[in-house]
Design a protein around this motif. Structure first.
Motif, PDB file in Angstrom:
ATOM      1  N   THR A 115       7.948   0.885   7.309  1.00 31.69           N
ATOM      2  CA  THR A 115       7.571   2.236   7.747  1.00 31.69           C
ATOM      3  C   THR A 115       8.018   2.589   9.156  1.00 31.69           C
ATOM      4  OG1 THR A 115       5.436   1.497   8.625  1.00 31.69           O
ATOM      5  CG2 THR A 115       5.518   2.127   6.287  1.00 31.69           C
ATOM      6  N   GLY A 116       8.296   1.597   9.970  1.00 28.73           N
ATOM      7  CA  GLY A 116       8.622   1.855  11.362  1.00 28.73           C
ATOM      8  C   GLY A 116       7.392   1.992  12.242  1.00 28.73           C
ATOM      9  N   VAL A 117       6.220   1.926  11.638  1.00 26.81           N
ATOM     10  CA  VAL A 117       4.960   2.036  12.386  1.00 26.81           C
ATOM     11  C   VAL A 117       4.601   0.663  12.922  1.00 26.81           C
ATOM     12  CG1 VAL A 117       2.501   2.573  12.230  1.00 26.81           C
ATOM     13  CG2 VAL A 117       4.171   3.961  10.976  1.00 26.81           C
ATOM     14  N   SER A 118       4.275   0.574  14.212  1.00 29.17           N
ATOM     15  CA  SER A 118       3.885  -0.701  14.810  1.00 29.17           C
ATOM     16  C   SER A 118       2.581  -0.526  15.573  1.00 29.17           C
ATOM     17  CB  SER A 118       4.985  -1.221  15.739  1.00 29.17           C
ATOM     18  OG  SER A 118       5.196  -0.315  16.797  1.00 29.17           O
ATOM     19  N   GLY A 119       2.029  -1.639  15.995  1.00 28.75           N
ATOM     20  CA  GLY A 119       0.748  -1.619  16.692  1.00 28.75           C
ATOM     21  C   GLY A 119      -0.380  -1.898  15.731  1.00 28.75           C
ATOM     22  N   THR A 120      -1.334  -2.698  16.167  1.00 30.95           N
ATOM     23  CA  THR A 120      -2.420  -3.137  15.288  1.00 30.95           C
ATOM     24  C   THR A 120      -3.213  -1.973  14.732  1.00 30.95           C
ATOM     25  OG1 THR A 120      -2.585  -5.155  16.605  1.00 30.95           O
ATOM     26  CG2 THR A 120      -4.424  -4.663  15.144  1.00 30.95           C
ATOM     27  N   ALA A 121      -3.614  -1.049  15.581  1.00 26.27           N
ATOM     28  CA  ALA A 121      -4.436   0.076  15.143  1.00 26.27           C
ATOM     29  C   ALA A 121      -3.661   0.994  14.206  1.00 26.27           C
ATOM     30  CB  ALA A 121      -4.949   0.854  16.348  1.00 26.27           C
ATOM     31  N   SER A 122      -2.400   1.259  14.516  1.00 22.99           N
ATOM     32  CA  SER A 122      -1.590   2.160  13.691  1.00 22.99           C
ATOM     33  C   SER A 122      -1.327   1.564  12.314  1.00 22.99           C
ATOM     34  CB  SER A 122      -0.260   2.454  14.387  1.00 22.99           C
ATOM     35  OG  SER A 122      -0.472   3.070  15.634  1.00 22.99           O
ATOM     36  N   VAL A 123      -1.021   0.278  12.265  1.00 23.32           N
ATOM     37  CA  VAL A 123      -0.778  -0.380  10.982  1.00 23.32           C
ATOM     38  C   VAL A 123      -2.051  -0.412  10.150  1.00 23.32           C
ATOM     39  CG1 VAL A 123      -0.215  -2.586   9.894  1.00 23.32           C
ATOM     40  CG2 VAL A 123       1.188  -1.752  11.778  1.00 23.32           C
ATOM     41  N   SER A 124      -3.186  -0.717  10.778  1.00 26.72           N
ATOM     42  CA  SER A 124      -4.462  -0.745  10.061  1.00 26.72           C
ATOM     43  C   SER A 124      -4.807   0.621   9.482  1.00 26.72           C
ATOM     44  CB  SER A 124      -5.586  -1.211  10.985  1.00 26.72           C
ATOM     45  OG  SER A 124      -5.357  -2.534  11.408  1.00 26.72           O
ATOM     46  N   ALA A 125      -4.502   1.680  10.232  1.00 25.67           N
ATOM     47  CA  ALA A 125      -4.784   3.035   9.741  1.00 25.67           C
ATOM     48  C   ALA A 125      -3.883   3.401   8.574  1.00 25.67           C
ATOM     49  CB  ALA A 125      -4.608   4.037  10.875  1.00 25.67           C
ATOM     50  N   LEU A 126      -2.692   2.837   8.536  1.00 26.58           N
ATOM     51  CA  LEU A 126      -1.732   3.152   7.485  1.00 26.58           C
ATOM     52  C   LEU A 126      -2.060   2.450   6.165  1.00 26.58           C
ATOM     53  CD1 LEU A 126       0.919   4.781   7.180  1.00 26.58           C
ATOM     54  CD2 LEU A 126       2.144   2.691   7.741  1.00 26.58           C
ATOM     55  N   VAL A 127      -2.700   1.275   6.241  1.00 22.88           N
ATOM     56  CA  VAL A 127      -3.005   0.485   5.041  1.00 22.88           C
ATOM     57  C   VAL A 127      -4.297   1.005   4.419  1.00 22.88           C
ATOM     58  CG1 VAL A 127      -3.539  -1.800   4.137  1.00 22.88           C
ATOM     59  CG2 VAL A 127      -1.831  -1.550   5.943  1.00 22.88           C
ATOM     60  N   LEU A 128      -4.202   1.518   3.200  1.00 23.57           N
ATOM     61  CA  LEU A 128      -5.364   2.074   2.503  1.00 23.57           C
ATOM     62  C   LEU A 128      -6.051   1.045   1.612  1.00 23.57           C
ATOM     63  CD1 LEU A 128      -3.898   5.542   1.462  1.00 23.57           C
ATOM     64  CD2 LEU A 128      -5.224   4.962   3.504  1.00 23.57           C
ATOM     65  N   SER A 129      -5.275   0.111   1.051  1.00 21.19           N
ATOM     66  CA  SER A 129      -5.870  -0.890   0.160  1.00 21.19           C
ATOM     67  C   SER A 129      -5.077  -2.194   0.233  1.00 21.19           C
ATOM     68  CB  SER A 129      -5.892  -0.386  -1.284  1.00 21.19           C
ATOM     69  OG  SER A 129      -4.573  -0.216  -1.766  1.00 21.19           O
ATOM     70  N   VAL A 130      -5.778  -3.283  -0.038  1.00 18.83           N
ATOM     71  CA  VAL A 130      -5.153  -4.612  -0.063  1.00 18.83           C
ATOM     72  C   VAL A 130      -5.597  -5.326  -1.331  1.00 18.83           C
ATOM     73  CG1 VAL A 130      -4.948  -6.848   1.075  1.00 18.83           C
ATOM     74  CG2 VAL A 130      -5.155  -4.770   2.454  1.00 18.83           C
ATOM     75  N   THR A 131      -4.629  -5.806  -2.089  1.00 20.97           N
ATOM     76  CA  THR A 131      -4.915  -6.630  -3.263  1.00 20.97           C
ATOM     77  C   THR A 131      -4.268  -7.984  -3.030  1.00 20.97           C
ATOM     78  OG1 THR A 131      -4.842  -4.678  -4.676  1.00 20.97           O
ATOM     79  CG2 THR A 131      -4.704  -6.824  -5.756  1.00 20.97           C
ATOM     80  N   GLN A 132      -5.044  -9.045  -3.164  1.00 19.33           N
ATOM     81  CA  GLN A 132      -4.479 -10.377  -2.963  1.00 19.33           C
ATOM     82  C   GLN A 132      -4.272 -11.077  -4.293  1.00 19.33           C
ATOM     83  OE1 GLN A 132      -7.419 -12.100  -0.389  1.00 19.33           O
ATOM     84  NE2 GLN A 132      -8.513 -13.059  -2.066  1.00 19.33           N
ATOM     85  N   THR A 133      -3.267 -11.926  -4.316  1.00 17.43           N
ATOM     86  CA  THR A 133      -2.967 -12.703  -5.513  1.00 17.43           C
ATOM     87  C   THR A 133      -3.566 -14.107  -5.356  1.00 17.43           C
ATOM     88  OG1 THR A 133      -0.888 -13.593  -4.658  1.00 17.43           O
ATOM     89  CG2 THR A 133      -0.799 -11.429  -5.721  1.00 17.43           C
ATOM     90  N   ALA A 134      -3.254 -14.968  -6.298  1.00 15.15           N
ATOM     91  CA  ALA A 134      -3.763 -16.345  -6.235  1.00 15.15           C
ATOM     92  C   ALA A 134      -2.969 -17.211  -5.275  1.00 15.15           C
ATOM     93  CB  ALA A 134      -3.733 -16.962  -7.630  1.00 15.15           C
ATOM     94  N   TRP A 135      -1.775 -16.786  -4.853  1.00 15.62           N
ATOM     95  CA  TRP A 135      -0.901 -17.647  -4.054  1.00 15.62           C
ATOM     96  C   TRP A 135      -1.525 -18.138  -2.747  1.00 15.62           C
ATOM     97  CZ3 TRP A 135       2.628 -20.442  -5.995  1.00 15.62           C
ATOM     98  CH2 TRP A 135       3.376 -20.002  -7.092  1.00 15.62           C
ATOM     99  N   PRO A 136      -2.192 -17.285  -1.959  1.00 21.15           N
ATOM    100  CA  PRO A 136      -2.779 -17.842  -0.731  1.00 21.15           C
ATOM    101  C   PRO A 136      -3.853 -18.890  -1.008  1.00 21.15           C
ATOM    102  CG  PRO A 136      -3.382 -15.527  -0.994  1.00 21.15           C
ATOM    103  CD  PRO A 136      -2.349 -15.830  -2.026  1.00 21.15           C
ATOM    104  N   TRP A 137      -4.600 -18.708  -2.096  1.00 16.82           N
ATOM    105  CA  TRP A 137      -5.608 -19.709  -2.459  1.00 16.82           C
ATOM    106  C   TRP A 137      -4.954 -21.003  -2.924  1.00 16.82           C
ATOM    107  CZ3 TRP A 137     -10.193 -19.007  -0.649  1.00 16.82           C
ATOM    108  CH2 TRP A 137     -10.660 -17.713  -0.428  1.00 16.82           C
ATOM    109  N   ILE A 138      -3.840 -20.879  -3.633  1.00 18.54           N
ATOM    110  CA  ILE A 138      -3.090 -22.073  -4.034  1.00 18.54           C
ATOM    111  C   ILE A 138      -2.599 -22.811  -2.798  1.00 18.54           C
ATOM    112  CG2 ILE A 138      -0.993 -22.875  -5.203  1.00 18.54           C
ATOM    113  CD1 ILE A 138      -1.418 -20.554  -7.207  1.00 18.54           C
TER     114      ILE A 138
END
Length: 197
Positions: A115-138
């Protein structure tokens, strides 16, 4: 196969397996992010382990190198390598847990690249949802298994057979004490046969 050889085979094969699995988790998709688009709706962004936990590839390659060193190491170095194996496993698990604890921060470089958007607050505002898979748990499970393998190496390495003679240092000594090529030539120059001794 003797029990010592069997233990060594388990240790070496286990090292190859956990290193390969660490590499596999690095390539898998860890998160799917829903990003707020400029208009209506959302844009999906896939984040792999290479972005969420980029150190996993270095840890996997270090694990493979450790297996190679373990195959020829003596008893003292096996203990050191067992400790290093457990530390590698802890680092794999820790990296995965950090990514799971804050998926948005772990995915920020992918969001910025898309997106070209940087910065912790700006990125957090841009992300509306997060779905995680099994890979990090693996990856967490692989890290714990790697710690267990390190403990196994520590506990069993004293019973492993020594490395073959081709890895032992070689020292060359004269067949007879005091005999060497220079004195043989001097003896020959003096008219004596050095082979008649």
């Amino acid at each position: 196969m003797t029990s010592g050889r069997r233990l060594k085979s388990i240790g070496l094969l286990g090292g190859l397996v956990v290193s390969g699995l660490t590499l596999l988790t690095w390539t898998g998709q860890w998160f799917s992010l829903g990003l707020g688009a400029s208009g209506s709706g959302t844009t999906a962004l896939s984040v792999t382990g290479g972005v969420a936990a980029p150190g996993l590839i270095a840890l996997a390659l270090a694990g493979l190198a450790l297996v190679a060193a373990l195959a020829i190491a003596g008893p003292v170095f096996r203990v050191v390598l067992g400790v290093l194996q457990a530390l590698l496993g802890f680092t794999v698990a820790f990296s995965s847990v950090v990514a799971l604890a804050n998926p948005v921060a772990a995915s920020s470089t992918a969001v910025t690249a898309a997106t070209g958007v940087s910065g912790t607050a700006s990125v957090s505002a841009l992300v509306l949802s997060v779905t995680q898979t099994a890979w990090p748990w693996i990856a967490v499970v692989v890290g714990v298994a790697t710690i267990g393998l390190g403990i196994f190496v520590l506990a069993s390495s004293r019973r492993w057979p020594g490395s073959s003679r081709r890895y032992q240092p070689v020292t060359f000594e004269p067949a007879e004490p005091g005999a060497n090529a220079v004195s043989d030539w001097d003896t020959l120059s003096g008219g004596s046969d050095p082979t008649s001794r």
